[in-house]
Enzyme design. Structure first.
Site, PDB file in Angstrom:
ATOM      1  N   HIS A 436       0.844  -1.186   0.000  1.00  0.00           N
ATOM      2  CA  HIS A 436       0.000   0.000   0.000  1.00  0.00           C
ATOM      3  C   HIS A 436       0.879   1.237   0.000  1.00  0.00           C
ATOM      4  O   HIS A 436       2.005   1.214   0.495  1.00  0.00           O
ATOM      5  CB  HIS A 436      -0.912   0.042   1.233  1.00  0.00           C
ATOM      6  CG  HIS A 436      -1.822  -1.141   1.357  1.00  0.00           C
ATOM      7  ND1 HIS A 436      -1.429  -2.303   2.000  1.00  0.00           N
ATOM      8  CD2 HIS A 436      -3.083  -1.353   0.916  1.00  0.00           C
ATOM      9  CE1 HIS A 436      -2.422  -3.175   1.947  1.00  0.00           C
ATOM     10  NE2 HIS A 436      -3.433  -2.627   1.301  1.00  0.00           N
ATOM     11  N   SER A 438       1.337   5.282   1.201  1.00  0.00           N
ATOM     12  CA  SER A 438       0.910   6.320   2.156  1.00  0.00           C
ATOM     13  C   SER A 438       2.086   7.263   2.353  1.00  0.00           C
ATOM     14  O   SER A 438       2.653   7.758   1.389  1.00  0.00           O
ATOM     15  CB  SER A 438       0.443   5.697   3.479  1.00  0.00           C
ATOM     16  OG  SER A 438       1.494   4.955   4.090  1.00  0.00           O
ATOM     17  N   HIS A 578       4.658  -6.633  34.451  1.00  0.00           N
ATOM     18  CA  HIS A 578       4.291  -5.477  33.623  1.00  0.00           C
ATOM     19  C   HIS A 578       5.530  -4.974  32.899  1.00  0.00           C
ATOM     20  O   HIS A 578       6.612  -4.925  33.478  1.00  0.00           O
ATOM     21  CB  HIS A 578       3.702  -4.370  34.497  1.00  0.00           C
ATOM     22  CG  HIS A 578       3.393  -3.113  33.739  1.00  0.00           C
ATOM     23  ND1 HIS A 578       2.320  -3.027  32.881  1.00  0.00           N
ATOM     24  CD2 HIS A 578       4.015  -1.914  33.706  1.00  0.00           C
ATOM     25  CE1 HIS A 578       2.287  -1.813  32.355  1.00  0.00           C
ATOM     26  NE2 HIS A 578       3.309  -1.121  32.852  1.00  0.00           N
ATOM     27  N   SER A 580       7.803  -2.071  30.797  1.00  0.00           N
ATOM     28  CA  SER A 580       8.060  -0.642  30.582  1.00  0.00           C
ATOM     29  C   SER A 580       9.576  -0.452  30.625  1.00  0.00           C
ATOM     30  O   SER A 580      10.337  -1.345  30.262  1.00  0.00           O
ATOM     31  CB  SER A 580       7.352   0.211  31.637  1.00  0.00           C
ATOM     32  OG  SER A 580       7.832  -0.107  32.926  1.00  0.00           O
TER      33      SER A 580
END
Length: 897
Positions: A436, A438, A578, A580
């Site tokens: 595509h 863009s 978690h 980060s």
């Protein structure tokens, strides 16, 4: 005289502003002109003026309004009353969408009574939503210039030829598939622009345009052109590039005034010898016979694909089912394999300056290229298209990698990228494959390692520091998810310099991210190396701190007490659920979060200096540049032969993508109409690997006849990138109310020569006729430019005049009429020549050549600089309304990869 009724539809929002706005609206009415398209409420101002100063408004001859205005419909009903109107501009492009692209206006038709404007000679309806040409236009008896570019026209009226006085017609960027036969009745037409439409054939009647000088048919679907074009004896320029032409008539070579024939980017199989031998013909992007051989039958590459080399002025090309290789003038390459598209497809491209509102860089990203936009968006190719983008290589590739980033309409994502250096040009290029089109750009980012985490678990290592690893145990997730790992090494020297504390140490920065919003079901085990100089033998656990931050790095929290830290001789190991940022610090400080914030912020900043230089031969031409610390000396050395100025400013710190402004102060001013001028200040965006440079002309409202003007240029901080730690902003504010100020450098405009000004004086009573030499696209020389040039001419004016083509009799007459006054002789010579050649599109180049032949290279350089700046301003102003794709200023094309 009976007062006319108040115009209907004057909305409440317009009424409410009427109490305070009349003064503003009144100031817009200058003589017989009303230029209201620059105001968001331009139509409201017009309605107010019509209500309060109706008699004067009815005498207006030149009117400009924005068709993006919500009150346009009400305003259109009044326009037929302006019987004296000569020029009417109702153009869109004054509003932008969420991506910063210009929006078309709301105009879809015109009131029938517009056809009663018998004085109207100029009508501009560009960048609107017209699907058919309003019928009232055909009833305008005096119309000589009509612009309907960037609309949605699919056809022209059959009786379009009734506009017998039309000399200029532009319908570029529409959807025209055919032309009416009556177009041949436009006997006065001199300039016809039908580029970037869908024309498949031309009527023979086009050959009846005997006065046509410029014909632009580029960017269509023409497979042939009629032999009748050879009848256009006045034709100077014929643009046929970017079509589907297989051959062209040999009779075009007989056109007596033709000086440009552009046949690039077609499907030419045979080219008549008469065409090939023309010195001005362009085929495949190069003048014939200079760099490539003919015939074109052998122009395919080793893989059998046709190669297209585009010129810097091109902004589109056509791809067929056969595929092709394309090289843009800026060095970008494309490869469309056979079968990538089943039908001929027009590809449009633009090279855009990066706008931080749309180009969102992540932390520690470095922008290495400008933005490439490819259209049409959303079209899916049947096979992957290859793209090679040149870029400015970073100072070091160690611990970093180069990727092509693309915008999906919602967010930016990185493509799988390969990089290489071209052996011939030594240019660096980034290669990717897409289905595509863009927006695309090249960035340098921290090296990214990634893997898929299945239910069974897995192990992820860092390629930057193999001592860093992440262990995912079995059962850590129910569904497979993608995990990314990035590492930013920080040396002990950097920590010591920033913190001014030799006792601080830190491990590499670790950033972990995933494609799921759900935390892991079981703890993930992370191994980090201990800070430099620290081992399990000499470790003081009270001095070790594990810090955690979100992915934006806003705050750093000490989580040492919340996790179980295990130690080996070289590593620290802990578990989290978690992902980060994680950072291991070793220090005697108790509150480490603030120190980590300071270091993290500084790691993202660059030390820069500002340069302000004036051209030696023309002090009114000023160069401004923001230069990283290590590039200051090389840049100054490169510029010292042509420029002079003060020493660079002291070092200041800036973020990648940060906005700053340059303000001219103390008697120095600039053109406020520049597209990059905001509230009277020049706007810049700092990118460490792109040129943060602008060159402009400055003036002074102060009288310079008696003394020089000592002004200054001050640089101020503008918008700061998002996600800067709050503590950093607070620390900046503590510097005081002048915190936005960065630097101030002096600038001086010399005193004007007395004999070039003053009243009375030698020039009093001398009349300077108005003029614009050249054209908007190639660049204008104005009356003011010619006066500036005249100041540099001396007793050699006669030699210059003769080289310009003036006769000896003309030179003698000028000398006699202005005897004893050298200034008037010079002015009379220049303006006499300019009036004689004002219609010649090549007059500016002839002036440059004459100066060189007269030994005045300095004046030739000045003229070339004026033209270059004028071209840049023209492209920027056109780009604001979407009428032209921006051309890149990078180096010429590199060899096909």
């Amino acid at each position: 005289m009976q007062k006319m009724a108040e115009p209907q539809g004057l909305g409440d929002e317009c009424r409410e502003g009427a109490s305070g706005a009349p003064a503003l609206a009144d100031s817009c009415l200058a003589d017989n002109r009303l230029n209201l398209d620059v105001y968001p409420d331009g139509c409201c101002r017009f309605l107010q003026l019509f209500k309060g100063r109706q008699r004067e408004v009815l005498q207006v001859e030149f009117l400009q309004l924005s068709s993006n205005d919500c009150l346009l419909g009400t305003t259109l009903g009044i326009l037929p009353r302006l019987k004296q109107l000569k020029s009417l501009v109702l153009k869109g492009g004054h509003a932008r969408d969420e991506f910063g692209l210009c929006q078309r206006g709301s105009l879809t038709n015109l009131p029938p009574d517009i056809g009663n404007l018998r004085c109207l000679t100029h009508l501009d309806l560009s960048f609107n939503n017209l699907s058919t040409l309003p019928s009232c236009i055909l009833h305008l008896p005096s119309l000589s210039a009509l612009l309907v570019s960037c609309n949605s026209l699919v056809a022209l009226p059959k009786d379009f030829g009734s506009l017998r006085k039309l000399t200029f017609f532009s319908a570029m960027k529409n959807r025209l598939k055919e032309l009416p036969q009556s177009i041949g009745e436009l006997a006065a037409l001199q300039d016809l622009d039908l580029s970037e439409n869908a024309l498949e054939f031309l009527p023979e009647e086009v050959g009846n345009l005997q006065n046509c000088k410029e014909l632009d048919l580029s960017g269509n679907c023409l497979s042939s052109i009629p032999d009748s074009l050879a009848n256009l004896k006045s034709l100077r320029q014929l643009r046929l590039h970017s079509n589907l032409l297989v051959t062209v008539p040999s009779s075009l070579a007989s056109l007596p005034n033709l000086s440009r024939l552009d046949l690039q980017n077609n499907c030419l199989r045979t080219v008549p010898l008469e065409i090939q031998t023309l010195p001005f013909v362009r085929l495949r992007g190069n003048p014939l016979g200079k760099t490539e051989a003919f015939p074109l039958a052998d122009e395919s590459s080793a893989r059998g694909l046709q190669r297209l080399f585009l010129a810097s002025a091109d902004d589109s090309f056509t791809v067929t089912s056969e595929g092709c290789k394309v090289v843009l003038a800026c060095g970008i390459h494309f490869c469309f394999p056979p079968g990538a598209t089943s039908d001929p497809l027009r590809i449009c491209f633009r090279i855009l300056a990066p706008d931080p509102q749309r180009v969102k860089l992540r932390h520690h990203d470095v922008l290495l290229s400008r933005v490439l936009e490819l259209q049409p968006h959303g079209v899916e190719f049947q096979q992957e298209v290859q793209i090679w983008m040149p870029y400015v290589p970073p100072e070091t590739l160690h611990q970093r990698e180069v990727v092509v980033r693309t915008f999906s309409g919602q967010s930016w994502s990185d493509l799988r990228t390969r990089v290489k250096q071209n052996r011939k040009s030594m240019r660096h290029v980034a290669h990717c494959s897409v289905l595509h089109f863009s927006w695309f750009l090249v960035v340098s980012r921290l090296v990214q390692n990634e893997c898929k985490v299945p239910t069974e678990g897995t192990l992820l290592f860092s390629s930057v520091d193999p001592n860093i690893k992440v262990t995912f145990p079995p059962g850590v997730t129910e569904e497979t998810r993608s995990v990314k790992l990035q590492v930013l090494p920080v040396s002990a020297e950097e920590i010591e310099e920033i913190t001014d504390n030799a006792g601080c140490r830190a491990s590499p920065l670790l950033c972990l991210s995933q494609d799921s919003l759900v935390d892991f079901l079981r703890p993930v085990r992370i191994q980090l190396p201990l800070p430099p100089g620290v081992t399990g033998l000499n470790l003081d656990k009270s001095r070790l701190h594990l810090l955690h931050s979100d992915l934006e790095g806003q705050t750093w929290d000490d989580i040492t007490s919340q996790v179980v830290l295990e130690f080996t001789h070289l590593y620290a190991v802990f578990e989290v659920t978690h992902f980060s940022w994680y950072w291991l610090w070793y220090t005697t400080k108790t509150y480490i979060g603030g120190i980590a914030q300071k270091v993290y912020e500084r790691l993202r900043m660059y030390q820069v200096s500002f340069i302000v230089l004036q051209r030696k031969k023309d002090p009114e031409q000023v160069l401004l540049q923001c230069v990283p610390k290590h590039k200051v000396d090389p840049v100054l050395k490169k510029l010292q032969d042509r420029y002079r100025g003060p020493e660079p400013s002291d070092m200041v710190e800036m973020f990648e993508g940060e906005q700053f402004f340059a303000a001219f102060e103390r008697g120095i001013s600039i053109d406020m109409d520049r597209p990059d001028c905001v509230d009277g200040r020049l706007s810049f965006i700092f990118y460490s690997h792109l040129k943060n440079m602008k060159e402009i002309y400055v003036t002074s409202p102060v009288d310079r006849k008696g003394q020089a003007v000592k002004g200054q240029v001050s640089f101020y901080r503008g918008a700061v990138p998002e996600s800067i730690p709050e503590d950093a902003s607070r620390r900046r504010r503590r510097k005081g109310p002048d915190y936005p100020w960065l630097a101030t450098l002096p600038i001086k405009l010399p005193r004007l020569k007395p004999h070039w000004g003053g009243n009375p004086g030698p020039l009093s009573g001398f009349s300077f006729p108005p003029l614009n030499l050249g054209n908007a696209e190639a660049g204008y020389l104005t009356q003011a430019n010619l006066l500036s040039i005249a100041r540099r001419v001396g007793a050699d004016w006669q030699t210059i005049g003769l080289n310009l083509g003036l006769t000896y009799q003309q030179i003698e007459r000028i000398g006699y009429n202005n005897r004893d006054d050298l200034d008037k002789q010079i002015l009379d010579m220049l303006f006499s020549w300019s009036q004689q050649n004002s219609e010649d599109p090549d007059c500016v180049s002839k002036l440059i050549t004459a100066m060189k032949e007269s030994g005045r290279q300095d004046i030739a350089d000045e003229i070339e600089t004026i033209i270059e700046l004028g071209q840049q301003k023209y492209r920027e102003s056109i780009r604001r309304v979407g009428l032209e794709q921006e051309s890149s200023t990078e180096d010429s094309a590199i060899a096909m990869i």
